[in-house]
Design a protein around this motif. Structure first.
Motif, PDB file in Angstrom:
ATOM      1  N   SER A  47     -27.522 -20.110 -39.837  1.00  0.00           N
ATOM      2  CA  SER A  47     -28.221 -21.402 -39.837  1.00  0.00           C
ATOM      3  C   SER A  47     -29.669 -21.271 -39.386  1.00  0.00           C
ATOM      4  O   SER A  47     -30.483 -22.170 -39.619  1.00  0.00           O
ATOM      5  N   GLY A  48     -29.998 -20.146 -38.718  1.00  0.00           N
ATOM      6  CA  GLY A  48     -31.360 -19.950 -38.232  1.00  0.00           C
ATOM      7  C   GLY A  48     -31.682 -20.755 -36.992  1.00  0.00           C
ATOM      8  O   GLY A  48     -32.853 -20.891 -36.625  1.00  0.00           O
ATOM      9  N   ALA A  49     -30.643 -21.293 -36.312  1.00  0.00           N
ATOM     10  CA  ALA A  49     -30.880 -22.175 -35.170  1.00  0.00           C
ATOM     11  C   ALA A  49     -31.201 -21.428 -33.888  1.00  0.00           C
ATOM     12  O   ALA A  49     -31.646 -22.031 -32.914  1.00  0.00           O
ATOM     13  N   VAL A  50     -30.965 -20.102 -33.865  1.00  0.00           N
ATOM     14  CA  VAL A  50     -31.178 -19.320 -32.640  1.00  0.00           C
ATOM     15  C   VAL A  50     -32.243 -18.259 -32.899  1.00  0.00           C
ATOM     16  O   VAL A  50     -32.200 -17.560 -33.910  1.00  0.00           O
ATOM     17  N   ALA A  51     -33.183 -18.141 -31.968  1.00  0.00           N
ATOM     18  CA  ALA A  51     -34.238 -17.127 -32.087  1.00  0.00           C
ATOM     19  C   ALA A  51     -33.739 -15.804 -31.530  1.00  0.00           C
ATOM     20  O   ALA A  51     -33.077 -15.768 -30.484  1.00  0.00           O
ATOM     21  N   PHE A  52     -34.055 -14.704 -32.230  1.00  0.00           N
ATOM     22  CA  PHE A  52     -33.616 -13.372 -31.839  1.00  0.00           C
ATOM     23  C   PHE A  52     -34.802 -12.422 -31.765  1.00  0.00           C
ATOM     24  O   PHE A  52     -35.803 -12.606 -32.467  1.00  0.00           O
ATOM     25  N   PRO A  53     -34.682 -11.376 -30.943  1.00  0.00           N
ATOM     26  CA  PRO A  53     -35.672 -10.288 -31.023  1.00  0.00           C
ATOM     27  C   PRO A  53     -35.638  -9.672 -32.414  1.00  0.00           C
ATOM     28  O   PRO A  53     -34.637  -9.791 -33.143  1.00  0.00           O
ATOM     29  N   ALA A  54     -36.706  -8.997 -32.787  1.00  0.00           N
ATOM     30  CA  ALA A  54     -36.808  -8.420 -34.128  1.00  0.00           C
ATOM     31  C   ALA A  54     -35.614  -7.523 -34.429  1.00  0.00           C
ATOM     32  O   ALA A  54     -35.309  -6.604 -33.657  1.00  0.00           O
ATOM     33  N   GLY A  55     -34.943  -7.797 -35.521  1.00  0.00           N
ATOM     34  CA  GLY A  55     -33.820  -6.977 -35.961  1.00  0.00           C
ATOM     35  C   GLY A  55     -32.498  -7.297 -35.292  1.00  0.00           C
ATOM     36  O   GLY A  55     -31.436  -6.865 -35.761  1.00  0.00           O
ATOM     37  N   ALA A  56     -32.522  -8.049 -34.205  1.00  0.00           N
ATOM     38  CA  ALA A  56     -31.284  -8.298 -33.456  1.00  0.00           C
ATOM     39  C   ALA A  56     -30.348  -9.236 -34.214  1.00  0.00           C
ATOM     40  O   ALA A  56     -29.121  -9.102 -34.127  1.00  0.00           O
ATOM     41  N   GLU A 111     -27.212 -10.447 -20.360  1.00  0.00           N
ATOM     42  CA  GLU A 111     -27.447 -10.624 -18.925  1.00  0.00           C
ATOM     43  C   GLU A 111     -28.923 -10.836 -18.585  1.00  0.00           C
ATOM     44  O   GLU A 111     -29.269 -11.008 -17.401  1.00  0.00           O
ATOM     45  N   ASN A 112     -29.776 -10.830 -19.598  1.00  0.00           N
ATOM     46  CA  ASN A 112     -31.215 -10.999 -19.357  1.00  0.00           C
ATOM     47  C   ASN A 112     -31.502 -12.447 -18.943  1.00  0.00           C
ATOM     48  O   ASN A 112     -31.233 -13.380 -19.704  1.00  0.00           O
ATOM     49  N   PRO A 113     -32.043 -12.661 -17.765  1.00  0.00           N
ATOM     50  CA  PRO A 113     -32.303 -14.041 -17.302  1.00  0.00           C
ATOM     51  C   PRO A 113     -33.354 -14.757 -18.135  1.00  0.00           C
ATOM     52  O   PRO A 113     -33.475 -15.982 -18.055  1.00  0.00           O
ATOM     53  N   LEU A 114     -34.139 -14.014 -18.911  1.00  0.00           N
ATOM     54  CA  LEU A 114     -35.162 -14.643 -19.746  1.00  0.00           C
ATOM     55  C   LEU A 114     -34.617 -15.091 -21.100  1.00  0.00           C
ATOM     56  O   LEU A 114     -35.310 -15.763 -21.860  1.00  0.00           O
ATOM     57  N   SER A 115     -33.379 -14.710 -21.422  1.00  0.00           N
ATOM     58  CA  SER A 115     -32.792 -15.100 -22.706  1.00  0.00           C
ATOM     59  C   SER A 115     -32.420 -16.571 -22.688  1.00  0.00           C
ATOM     60  O   SER A 115     -31.999 -17.117 -21.659  1.00  0.00           O
ATOM     61  N   SER A 116     -32.560 -17.223 -23.830  1.00  0.00           N
ATOM     62  CA  SER A 116     -32.193 -18.637 -23.934  1.00  0.00           C
ATOM     63  C   SER A 116     -30.677 -18.784 -23.851  1.00  0.00           C
ATOM     64  O   SER A 116     -29.919 -17.841 -24.097  1.00  0.00           O
ATOM     65  N   ARG A 117     -30.224 -20.000 -23.517  1.00  0.00           N
ATOM     66  CA  ARG A 117     -28.782 -20.248 -23.412  1.00  0.00           C
ATOM     67  C   ARG A 117     -28.089 -20.013 -24.759  1.00  0.00           C
ATOM     68  O   ARG A 117     -27.006 -19.415 -24.813  1.00  0.00           O
ATOM     69  N   ASP A 118     -28.691 -20.467 -25.847  1.00  0.00           N
ATOM     70  CA  ASP A 118     -28.083 -20.285 -27.168  1.00  0.00           C
ATOM     71  C   ASP A 118     -27.966 -18.808 -27.514  1.00  0.00           C
ATOM     72  O   ASP A 118     -26.951 -18.357 -28.058  1.00  0.00           O
ATOM     73  N   PHE A 119     -29.009 -18.038 -27.176  1.00  0.00           N
ATOM     74  CA  PHE A 119     -28.970 -16.601 -27.455  1.00  0.00           C
ATOM     75  C   PHE A 119     -27.890 -15.924 -26.620  1.00  0.00           C
ATOM     76  O   PHE A 119     -27.152 -15.058 -27.110  1.00  0.00           O
ATOM     77  N   VAL A 120     -27.774 -16.311 -25.359  1.00  0.00           N
ATOM     78  CA  VAL A 120     -26.756 -15.717 -24.482  1.00  0.00           C
ATOM     79  C   VAL A 120     -25.359 -16.015 -25.020  1.00  0.00           C
ATOM     80  O   VAL A 120     -24.479 -15.139 -25.002  1.00  0.00           O
ATOM     81  N   ASP A 121     -25.144 -17.237 -25.529  1.00  0.00           N
ATOM     82  CA  ASP A 121     -23.829 -17.579 -26.078  1.00  0.00           C
ATOM     83  C   ASP A 121     -23.478 -16.664 -27.247  1.00  0.00           C
ATOM     84  O   ASP A 121     -22.340 -16.175 -27.353  1.00  0.00           O
TER      85      ASP A 121
END
Length: 433
Positions: A350-359, A405-415
């Motif tokens: 859906s493209g709703a979550v931002a990811f690091p390049a290639g992730a 576990e990265n505290p800088l990651s967004s909640r959606d990305f962590v999920d």
């Protein structure tokens, strides 16, 4: 892991049958669902009128038995063909031993296949991508065949030879169009991939007759200018020879042009010509796609559609004694990691979550978006040594644990990352077994 889920679903189906023992019709519907868990994967061909569903079904099955229109036609694996009665016709699907293919009514019609006849996965055929196709694909999520999600649906550009007005490079143009569609964010959230197939050529390649080859070879041996002149239009080609109308019906004008070119290039016998036509038609690519995207997760797809059927029955036939069953169905749908993977793939697409390049691409692959096999998930060759597969799984697990576990990651990305971590843990466990 999937085996445990399948056992849970079977138990739920048996309990649901028992809970409806005083309602014979509902009990029989659920019993059929239970029986289908041991049967082949059911794949429905859906699409608007004239999309080419019957033609493609014949091509996949390797025989011309499909009536056109809105009848439901199934090619089922079996030792002998047989007629199961109107409106269904059964035929063995030869080299598709684990798949039942169903030609559904046009999805633009008001009638949608009944719940008990729903499929586990969908091939959606389209001639071009229009807004109506996007609406119809989206409607499957709520009411269509198996409530399709991206991983349950493959889109087919089904009349690829018509792209570019049927020029000799039409199939190459169709592949470029399909690549653009695969990257279209509107379509990525609705289907797994887009495969171009020239359905008429594919069907004829699977059923090529010797007399047809002889007629084509005679045309190829004639002066080229004479043959090219005859193929300037359908009417001119039909008038040019007594057998030309039959060739046109079987191959289409593009298919005749392609066949003549191949014969001149050295495909000088029916077997070689048929194999090359089949390859160029895109049928081999589609069959490979079905094997990887549907075949490798067939048990999961069957379990999911069975649970959805039980859920629908329990909600429709609500009663106090079935409330615990409905709660259990909801628990399995919510908690099973296999279903969490499917839902997460939908989120990724859906493209709703931002990811690091290639992730994002790696996450989808590790979740089984490109195929359920271990080596496919890990992006290693199938013959890679087990220790190297294990090393790749551990590396992926460590990488996604750090992201989760990265505290800088967004909640959606962590999920999403947590679901990927669980998938990596499953790969490690499987390779350590």
């Amino acid at each position: 892991m999937t085996g445990r889920l399948v056992d849970e679903v079977r138990s739920l189906l048996r309990a649901a049958v028992d809970a409806h023992r005083d309602d014979p019709d509902t009990a029989e519907l659920l019993r059929r669902r239970l029986d289908r868990m041991d049967g082949p994967l059911r794949v429905a061909l859906a699409g608007k009128a004239e999309a080419g569903k019957s033609t493609l079904l014949d091509a996949l099955a390797g025989e011309e038995v499909t009536p056109t229109g809105t009848r439901v036609v199934t090619h089922r694996h079996g030792p002998t063909p047989g007629v199961a009665g109107s409106p269904a016709v059964d035929r063995p699907a030869r080299d598709l031993p684990d798949v039942t293919l169903t030609d559904t009514p046009d999805v633009s019609a008001t009638r949608i296949p009944a719940a008990e006849d729903e499929a586990d996965a969908v091939l959606y055929l389209m001639r071009h991508l229009h807004s109506a196709d996007l609406r119809l694909l989206a409607s499957f999520h709520d009411r269509g065949v198996a409530r399709a999600t991206p991983v349950h649906t493959v889109a087919v550009l089904s009349r690829a030879d018509e792209v570019g007005a049927g020029r000799i490079d039409a199939l190459m143009s169709a592949r470029r169009v399909a690549r653009r569609h695969r990257a279209d964010p509107r379509l990525r959230g609705l289907c797994q991939t887009v495969v171009p197939v020239a359905g008429l050529i594919a069907r004829t390649a699977r059923t090529l007759r010797h007399d047809e080859y002889t007629a084509l070879a005679a045309l190829a041996a004639a002066p080229r200018a004479e043959a090219e002149s005859a193929m300037l239009s359908v009417d001119r080609f039909t008038r040019a020879g007594p057998d030309h109308a039959g060739l046109l019906a079987r191959f289409g004008l593009f298919g005749v042009r392609l066949s003549l070119g191949l014969i001149r290039q050295g495909f000088a016998d029916p077997v070689r010509l048929a194999a090359e036509l089949r390859r160029r038609s895109g049928l081999d690519e589609l069959r490979g796609t079905l094997s990887v995207l549907f075949g490798e997760r067939r048990d999961l797809l069957k379990a999911r559609s069975a649970l959805l059927a039980v859920d629908a029955v329990l909600r429709d036939q609500a009663a106090p004694h079935t409330v615990p069953l409905l709660t259990e169905v909801e628990r399995v749908l919510a908690d099973a990691h296999e279903f969490a993977e499917l839902r997460t793939i939908g989120v990724l697409r859906s493209g709703a979550v931002a990811f690091p390049a290639g992730a994002g691409e790696e996450a989808e692959r590790l979740l089984g978006g490109a195929g359920a096999g271990v080596w496919t998930r890990l992006a290693v060759p199938a013959d890679t040594a087990r220790r190297d597969q294990r090393a790749a799984a551990w590396a992926a697990l460590g990488r996604w644990q750090r992201w989760a576990e990265n505290p800088l990651s967004s909640r959606d990305f962590v999920d999403v990352a947590r679901v990927v971590v669980r998938s990596c843990e499953g790969l490690v466990d499987q390779l350590d077994d």
